[in-house]
Write a protein that holds these residues in place. Structure first.
Motif, PDB file in Angstrom:
ATOM      1  N   PRO A  50      -0.677  84.112  37.768  1.00 22.21           N
ATOM      2  CA  PRO A  50       0.109  85.260  37.279  1.00 22.21           C
ATOM      3  C   PRO A  50       1.429  84.832  36.629  1.00 22.21           C
ATOM      4  N   ILE A  51       1.391  84.529  35.314  1.00 22.07           N
ATOM      5  CA  ILE A  51       2.552  83.918  34.648  1.00 22.07           C
ATOM      6  C   ILE A  51       3.737  84.869  34.485  1.00 22.07           C
ATOM      7  N   ASP A  53       4.753  86.852  36.936  1.00 22.58           N
ATOM      8  CA  ASP A  53       5.217  87.225  38.268  1.00 22.58           C
ATOM      9  C   ASP A  53       6.074  86.157  38.927  1.00 22.58           C
ATOM     10  N   PRO A 119      -0.054  92.477  31.466  1.00 15.08           N
ATOM     11  CA  PRO A 119       1.190  91.874  30.952  1.00 15.08           C
ATOM     12  C   PRO A 119       0.998  90.698  30.002  1.00 15.08           C
ATOM     13  N   ASP A 120      -0.187  90.070  29.995  1.00 14.08           N
ATOM     14  CA  ASP A 120      -0.372  88.965  29.046  1.00 14.08           C
ATOM     15  C   ASP A 120      -1.262  89.378  27.866  1.00 14.08           C
ATOM     16  N   LEU A 121      -1.239  90.667  27.539  1.00  9.26           N
ATOM     17  CA  LEU A 121      -2.017  91.157  26.404  1.00  9.26           C
ATOM     18  C   LEU A 121      -1.076  91.841  25.402  1.00  9.26           C
ATOM     19  N   PRO A 122      -0.506  91.056  24.484  1.00  8.36           N
ATOM     20  CA  PRO A 122       0.419  91.659  23.521  1.00  8.36           C
ATOM     21  C   PRO A 122      -0.307  92.513  22.480  1.00  8.36           C
ATOM     22  N   GLU A 125      -3.370  91.533  20.286  1.00 11.15           N
ATOM     23  CA  GLU A 125      -4.656  91.211  20.916  1.00 11.15           C
ATOM     24  C   GLU A 125      -5.254  92.419  21.625  1.00 11.15           C
ATOM     25  N   LEU A 143       3.591  96.980  27.083  1.00 11.07           N
ATOM     26  CA  LEU A 143       4.923  96.592  27.557  1.00 11.07           C
ATOM     27  C   LEU A 143       5.839  96.282  26.376  1.00 11.07           C
TER      28      LEU A 143
END
Lengths: 249, 365
Positions: A50-51, A53, A119-122, A125, A143
């Motif tokens: 979890p990058i 967190d 959170p890791d899906l900008p 993408e 986000l």
């Protein structure tokens, strides 16, 4: 409007509470947080890497995975409950990719969830997952960060369903002694362009921080502090903490 | 030097597209906080790549500091002892300063960091070679350097930890997860998310979010450019196969890019195929360009047992007086298997074996 958007009450700042799925008695904790007055519940899907967190949520995810938690299992637990607050999943893209966007969306819907925060899906993408969720009537909550330029923030808000998650600090999740000075200004700018409610999270751990943001956002998110309280002091203490936050909003 | 200076010239012919996609692979799967930083990096890289001053500075350092071009050496005794029909050449990246190909990339990236006004550089490292290469260039350019390294690797690679510290870097052991390279990379990303405005993240593999895979490839492709020129000089033609080991894949993409961008079915039959093998590094991923090359059939990927790698390691040490890194021994093993039939085989000897002596002596018992 969606069930998620509708959960942000007019004239009051909503309380969004984060629970790590599979860390302790998730069913009991979800029920207690719901009864204590959460307006929206974020259900964390534990992930090995979890990058976004900080140490507290990393440790919670590790505990959950160690005790055998799976994405499907966590969602099934939530699916058996009758909660007043809408539930949105919060997890990372790799397990979603592995399951397939369509299967993930169906799994969320079968469990009665309202959408997902990844959170890791900008933005660039996000479309395949947004479409898969949308096909099931579910929301993908994007986000916006303190580093996001205004123009990009507007573009992100335009894609939002349910609500927009504003990340209050540059950094990972976890309690902060103070929040950035320009936070209120950034929130006002984002609310001005967003067609859906704006919730603010990362670093908010105390009722006085929540009180200071009352009226400045449509909702505030409390995660790390709640996970820590539930783990260290149990479900009842977690419910008391939620009530103390709700009381100041 | 003129030739080295030309490494960054010319268009990028192969993928990725503007979003960093190699076919279905690649892209950016990181928190929103980092997206503007990745955009800034892409702009800075594009500008630097087109700037003569940057390219000259890099070319001079590659020649006078790092030791480029590295030699191409024909392993004649090794081939004879093993009774191979083919001719085997070694690309001696092990002779580069700091003992591996990693410096090609860190020189380019840390120069870029300084150009961008970033005074703080962070890196992740597994075996420690990328950490040492980053710490080296930070010392050279006077920048702060912090290296994240899994706690297990800190214990396994103590000499490299000491090297980084002697070079003035701070080594931060990572205790999360499996305590290896994957966790070091996670922790470096968390640092970057937190300090993104002041910090440059120097990634060592041809992996990570766009533009890292293409940037690392462009900085490493000098290996393949030299191979092509040196093979022409030595044999009057290009090799039949180029073999490299793949962890995250930076030495392999550097050695192979020059060749895979040629049409893979050349009418003149200059190039048969490219081979890569797993180095068995403690990293569960591979760069997006390798995934794409594999899927499109433009490079083939095989695995190699530890026993076979050790055999190749011993053979090279005895026959040629070269002690390769364990990763490079994997590539050598596959190359030797290939040299039974193909005529001209080239193996990228990506690093020297000093760091692995403990592991190897233990395994050879």
């Amino acid at each position: 409007m969606s069930r998620l958007s509708d959960a942000f009450p007019k004239g009051r700042t909503a309380l969004v509470c984060y629970v790590m799925g599979g860390d302790g008695d998730t069913a009991a904790l979800l029920q207690a947080v719901d009864e204590a007055g959460a307006d929206v519940i974020e259900l964390g899907l534990p992930f090995s890497d979890p990058i976004a967190d900080g140490p507290v949520l990393q440790a919670a995810a590790t505990r959950a995975l160690f005790s055998g938690a799976t994405v499907r299992g966590v969602l099934a637990t939530a699916g058996k409950l009758r909660l007043r607050a809408p539930v949105v999943a919060m997890g990372y893209m790799n397990p979603v990719e592995r399951m397939g966007a369509a299967a993930f969306a169906k799994c969320l819907r079968d469990s009665g969830l309202c959408g997902a925060i990844i959170p890791d899906l900008p933005m660039e993408e996000a479309q395949p997952l947004r479409d898969a969720l949308s096909a099931q009537g579910l929301d993908l909550v994007p986000l916006v960060a303190p580093t996001t330029p205004a123009e990009r923030a507007t573009a992100i808000a335009r894609t939002a369903r349910g609500f927009v998650y504003y990340v209050s600090v540059t950094g990972v999740t976890g309690a902060r002694a103070s929040l950035p000075e320009d936070l209120e200004k950034r929130l006002a700018e984002l609310r001005a362009v967003s067609p859906v409610p704006v919730a603010v999270g990362f670093g908010i751990s105390r009722p006085e921080q929540a009180a200071a943001l009352k009226g400045k956002a449509d909702g505030i998110v409390v995660g790390t502090a709640l996970v820590k309280t539930a783990h260290e002091s149990g479900v009842k203490a977690a419910a008391d903490f939620v009530r103390s936050l709700r009381a100041v909003l | 030097m003129k030739e080295i200076g030309s490494i960054l010239s010319g268009e990028t012919l192969a993928p990725p597209d503007a979003r960093g996609r190699f076919g279905e692979y690649g892209g950016r799967f990181v928190p929103e906080t980092l997206i503007p930083a990745l955009d800034e990096l892409t702009r800075a890289w594009t500008a630097a790549r087109a700037d003569a001053a940057y390219k000259v500075e890099l070319a001079v350092l590659l020649e006078t500091y790092a030791g480029r071009p590295t030699p191409l050496f024909r392993a004649e005794r090794l081939a004879r002892e093993l009774g191979l029909k083919g001719r085997v050449y070694l690309k001696r990246e092990d002779l580069l300063h700091t003992g591996a190909h990693k410096l090609n990339n860190t020189l380019g990236q840390v120069l870029l960091a300084r150009r961008m006004g970033k005074r703080r550089v962070i890196a992740e490292t597994g075996a420690g070679q990328h950490g040492v290469a980053t710490a080296t260039v930070c010392a050279l350019l006077g920048l702060e350097c912090i290296v994240y390294m899994g706690e297990l690797d800190v214990a396994r690679q103590a000499p490299n930890v000491s090297r980084m510290q002697l070079l003035g870097a701070e080594v931060r052991p990572v205790t999360a997860g499996s305590r290896t390279l994957k966790d070091a990379m996670n922790e470096a990303i968390r640092d970057w998310v937190t300090n993104v405005r002041t910090t440059y993240y120097c990634i060592g593999s041809a992996a990570g979010p766009h533009p890292y895979p293409v940037m690392v490839r462009e900085l490493q492709k000098v290996i393949g450019e030299e191979i092509a020129r040196q093979a022409q000089d030595a044999e009057g033609r290009l090799p039949d196969a180029v073999v490299a080991c793949v962890g995250g894949g930076s030495n392999a993409i550097g050695a192979l890019h020059r060749f895979v961008r040629e049409p893979s079915q050349d009418d003149e039959g200059q190039l048969g195929e490219s081979h890569s093998i797993s180095a068995g590094l403690d990293y569960p991923g591979v760069g997006p360009e390798h995934a794409w090359l594999k899927e499109s059939g433009r490079a083939s990927y095989t695995t190699c047992t530890d026993a076979a790698a050790l055999e190749a390691f011993s053979a090279l040490a005895r026959a040629e007086g070269i002690i390769p890194a364990l990763e490079s021994a994997h590539a050598l093993s596959a190359a030797l298997a290939e040299a039974g039939r193909a005529r001209l085989i080239l193996v990228n000897l990506s690093g020297r074996g000093d760091k692995d002596l403990g592991t190897i002596l233990e395994a050879l018992k």
